[in-house]
Design a protein around this motif. Sequence first.
Motif, PDB file in Angstrom:
ATOM      1  N   PHE A 294     -62.649 -96.360  17.953  1.00  0.00           N
ATOM      2  CA  PHE A 294     -63.354 -95.099  18.160  1.00  0.00           C
ATOM      3  C   PHE A 294     -64.244 -94.727  16.975  1.00  0.00           C
ATOM      4  CE2 PHE A 294     -59.343 -94.731  20.601  1.00  0.00           C
ATOM      5  CZ  PHE A 294     -59.903 -94.667  21.872  1.00  0.00           C
ATOM      6  N   GLY A 295     -64.091 -95.427  15.861  1.00  0.00           N
ATOM      7  CA  GLY A 295     -64.930 -95.151  14.704  1.00  0.00           C
ATOM      8  C   GLY A 295     -66.244 -95.897  14.718  1.00  0.00           C
ATOM      9  N   ARG A 296     -66.456 -96.785  15.673  1.00  0.00           N
ATOM     10  CA  ARG A 296     -67.688 -97.569  15.744  1.00  0.00           C
ATOM     11  C   ARG A 296     -68.681 -96.879  16.659  1.00  0.00           C
ATOM     12  NH1 ARG A 296     -67.854-104.081  15.591  1.00  0.00           N
ATOM     13  NH2 ARG A 296     -70.060-104.239  15.009  1.00  0.00           N
ATOM     14  N   ALA A 323     -53.689 -90.941  29.099  1.00  0.00           N
ATOM     15  CA  ALA A 323     -52.988 -91.386  27.884  1.00  0.00           C
ATOM     16  C   ALA A 323     -53.602 -90.833  26.603  1.00  0.00           C
ATOM     17  CB  ALA A 323     -52.932 -92.905  27.846  1.00  0.00           C
ATOM     18  N   VAL A 324     -53.907 -89.560  26.588  1.00  0.00           N
ATOM     19  CA  VAL A 324     -54.510 -88.956  25.401  1.00  0.00           C
ATOM     20  C   VAL A 324     -53.573 -89.032  24.195  1.00  0.00           C
ATOM     21  CG1 VAL A 324     -55.338 -86.771  24.415  1.00  0.00           C
ATOM     22  CG2 VAL A 324     -56.073 -87.468  26.708  1.00  0.00           C
ATOM     23  N   ALA A 325     -52.285 -88.869  24.419  1.00  0.00           N
ATOM     24  CA  ALA A 325     -51.336 -88.923  23.301  1.00  0.00           C
ATOM     25  C   ALA A 325     -51.416 -90.257  22.573  1.00  0.00           C
ATOM     26  CB  ALA A 325     -49.916 -88.670  23.798  1.00  0.00           C
ATOM     27  N   SER A 326     -51.624 -91.353  23.325  1.00  0.00           N
ATOM     28  CA  SER A 326     -51.703 -92.668  22.690  1.00  0.00           C
ATOM     29  C   SER A 326     -52.941 -92.786  21.810  1.00  0.00           C
ATOM     30  CB  SER A 326     -51.720 -93.766  23.754  1.00  0.00           C
ATOM     31  OG  SER A 326     -52.964 -93.831  24.420  1.00  0.00           O
ATOM     32  N   MET A 327     -53.938 -91.943  22.056  1.00  0.00           N
ATOM     33  CA  MET A 327     -55.149 -91.955  21.253  1.00  0.00           C
ATOM     34  C   MET A 327     -54.993 -91.092  19.999  1.00  0.00           C
ATOM     35  SD  MET A 327     -57.791 -91.460  24.469  1.00  0.00           S
ATOM     36  CE  MET A 327     -59.291 -91.545  23.499  1.00  0.00           C
ATOM     37  N   LEU A 328     -54.218 -90.050  20.095  1.00  0.00           N
ATOM     38  CA  LEU A 328     -54.135 -89.075  19.006  1.00  0.00           C
ATOM     39  C   LEU A 328     -53.280 -89.547  17.833  1.00  0.00           C
ATOM     40  CD1 LEU A 328     -53.684 -85.786  21.081  1.00  0.00           C
ATOM     41  CD2 LEU A 328     -55.754 -86.571  19.922  1.00  0.00           C
ATOM     42  N   LEU A 350     -57.885 -89.979  13.268  1.00  0.00           N
ATOM     43  CA  LEU A 350     -59.000 -89.073  13.021  1.00  0.00           C
ATOM     44  C   LEU A 350     -60.233 -89.472  13.821  1.00  0.00           C
ATOM     45  CD1 LEU A 350     -58.617 -88.637   9.152  1.00  0.00           C
ATOM     46  CD2 LEU A 350     -57.639 -87.235  10.991  1.00  0.00           C
ATOM     47  N   GLU A 351     -60.483 -90.776  13.954  1.00  0.00           N
ATOM     48  CA  GLU A 351     -61.648 -91.232  14.721  1.00  0.00           C
ATOM     49  C   GLU A 351     -61.495 -90.894  16.200  1.00  0.00           C
ATOM     50  OE1 GLU A 351     -60.031 -93.133  12.522  1.00  0.00           O
ATOM     51  OE2 GLU A 351     -61.531 -93.322  10.937  1.00  0.00           O
ATOM     52  N   ASP A 354     -62.032 -87.131  16.719  1.00  0.00           N
ATOM     53  CA  ASP A 354     -63.457 -86.808  16.695  1.00  0.00           C
ATOM     54  C   ASP A 354     -64.145 -87.282  17.971  1.00  0.00           C
ATOM     55  OD1 ASP A 354     -65.847 -85.882  15.116  1.00  0.00           O
ATOM     56  OD2 ASP A 354     -66.430 -87.968  15.446  1.00  0.00           O
ATOM     57  N   PHE A 355     -63.748 -88.453  18.455  1.00  0.00           N
ATOM     58  CA  PHE A 355     -64.318 -88.965  19.705  1.00  0.00           C
ATOM     59  C   PHE A 355     -64.034 -88.025  20.868  1.00  0.00           C
ATOM     60  CE2 PHE A 355     -63.071 -91.078  23.661  1.00  0.00           C
ATOM     61  CZ  PHE A 355     -64.308 -91.522  24.094  1.00  0.00           C
ATOM     62  N   LEU A 356     -62.790 -87.574  21.011  1.00  0.00           N
ATOM     63  CA  LEU A 356     -62.424 -86.702  22.123  1.00  0.00           C
ATOM     64  C   LEU A 356     -63.183 -85.379  22.055  1.00  0.00           C
ATOM     65  CD1 LEU A 356     -58.578 -87.388  22.248  1.00  0.00           C
ATOM     66  CD2 LEU A 356     -60.254 -87.999  24.007  1.00  0.00           C
ATOM     67  N   LYS A 357     -63.348 -84.852  20.860  1.00  0.00           N
ATOM     68  CA  LYS A 357     -64.115 -83.609  20.710  1.00  0.00           C
ATOM     69  C   LYS A 357     -65.562 -83.824  21.131  1.00  0.00           C
ATOM     70  CE  LYS A 357     -61.366 -81.504  16.990  1.00  0.00           C
ATOM     71  NZ  LYS A 357     -61.383 -80.999  15.582  1.00  0.00           N
TER      72      LYS A 357
END
Length: 648
Positions: A294-296, A323-328, A350-351, A354-357
């Motif tokens: 998600f940082g790319r 599966a948002v929890a798996s991302m957070l 953190l990436e 920021d992606f979800l926001k």
Amino acid sequence: MTDQTVEKSTSENLAMLTDFDTGLFRSGTHYHIYNKLGSHAAEVNGRKGTYFAVWAPNARYVSVVGDFNGWNRDNSPLTARPDHSGIWEGFLPEPQKGAYYKYFIRSLSGYEVEKADPYAVHWETPPHTASVVWDLDFEWSDETWMEQRKATNALKKPISVYEVHLGSWRRKDEEEGRFLTYRELATELPEYCQYMGFTHVELLPVMEHPFYGSWGYQVTGYFAPSSRYGTPQDFMFLINALHQAGIGVILDWVPSHFPTDEHGLGYFDGTHLYEHADPRQGFHPDWKSNIFNFGRNEVRTFLISNAVYWLEKFHIDALRVDAVASMLYLDYSRNEGEWIPNRHGGRENLEAIDFLKTFNEVVHRYFPDVFTVAEESTAWPGVTHPTSEGGLGFDMKWMMGWMHDTLSYFEKDPVYRSYHQGQLTFSLVYAFSEKFTLPLSHDEVVYGKHSLIDKMPGDEWRKFANLRLLYGYMFGHPGAKLLFMGADFAQRHEWRHDFSLDWNENLHPSHNGIQKLLKDLNALYQQNPALYDKNFSPDGFEWIDNQDATNSVLSWVRKGNTEKDELIFIAHFTPNVRSNYRIGVPRPGYYREIFNTDDLKYGGTNLLNIDLIESYPIPKHGKIHSAPLTLPPLGLIVLKYERPFDWW
């Protein structure tokens, strides 16, 4: 040069990339990049053909292979753009709509592979894996729905969602159980949802996926509706039909992970392009799948533009993010030493945050009339709070705690329920901390968890009475509603994705009674503003009594914008009959029972409060007046204020 040699593209063609496009792509902000990457009809020097563009920055050689050139890796090479974007492009006059193709990639390290197009809008039907040159031309006729959607805020209206897996809702039994096509579904699904009173259909992921048994949650073709059921236009036809029937469409969207199939996104150009290289960040231990980086910037562009794509090209009304929890959380499903802390030493990704926001900000910027829903199973704060206030920016969140606590309670024999009433009341402690959807989803009726009717304790009658009570309690609880297919008629068997639902069971009176009950609950929901005006506000809910664990009774008030909208709910969780059960009422006067889960037409014992219910100046539950009621066994009743004493 052969006839199949790729010709140099010209910037005059709108389908082709410009330096401006690649600049946005590299910065992570090209939210319509699907109009340029992939395969698109184009015309160069008066010749019509297809323009191809693929991101493969670590490739030494890229060519298009397909049925139009004998899958020859040397005939149709692409050219790397000189802007250091890592994009290879070119124009081919031969491949027309319907042509099968892949990209042959030879990496700088010598790795060779044939990859499907990440941006292809159509794919071969699995188990075949080629991309298909296609267009998205379609004549929509859902203008009324789209205009109405713009004029209303969905969260201020009833939201009753029917969750559907397209491959197993219905099948053609007379044709060896084949899938219904999108167009066949368009003649049956909208009519059924309209009849039942559902406001929305939520589709388990329709994006192309190689393994049918993943239910669509292992996506390879992010921009392509599964060809198992037809073409992109066929899927548009289904959405159009749902909209014409007044039914919104929610898509399950999976940005959290993707499968490791060789033709997919993984190790795309001989490097870990879309995923992290370190398995402590890039490999999911539960699903054996890759995790997006998600940082790319280019990966963020791929995913966010994909969300925009479904909303723009397919008129989708909402996205439910899986599966948002798996991302957070960096340590999600990982033991100590199996994950890498963030730059502050913490476990938050953190990436991904920021992606979800950014995803929610972009979606709401371009489509202010759609909504997003998070499947988030932890107590992460502010999931449905605005990003300007530090939240993730979702419109709703699945209330997983409610689902688990409620089902755990209902699975208990009524003899023991008095000791566990807190499982039902606890959800109201945090019910308004987020905007919640109450889900009874597909995850609860698979893998030995039993169907909803089979979870219920007791004999046959008690099972159905409990299920009616569960649904009544669900619709009386604040929040949007979601029910998985099959539960609408109390299917006995767990959900089986390889078979049709057991629709023949609905011919039995008990099962049909559940269907009638749910239809009437949807009508009750839509006809009473108290159930949706303040669905996400504490002003819309008030306990009358949540302390009567001895009798296993709960009573509460749902409130709308006016007093006359108020509804009183009384839920009784034992199989006994309780006569002359007194509850405090908001105002003196007469009340009418407008709903009863024990009604004979639903399969109940028909223990109804038929006459007007008169209140008396007998204090109860902190109220000056109270009313005596008959509480049916394992039943829920709903009262509405009829008139004051001096009405005439």
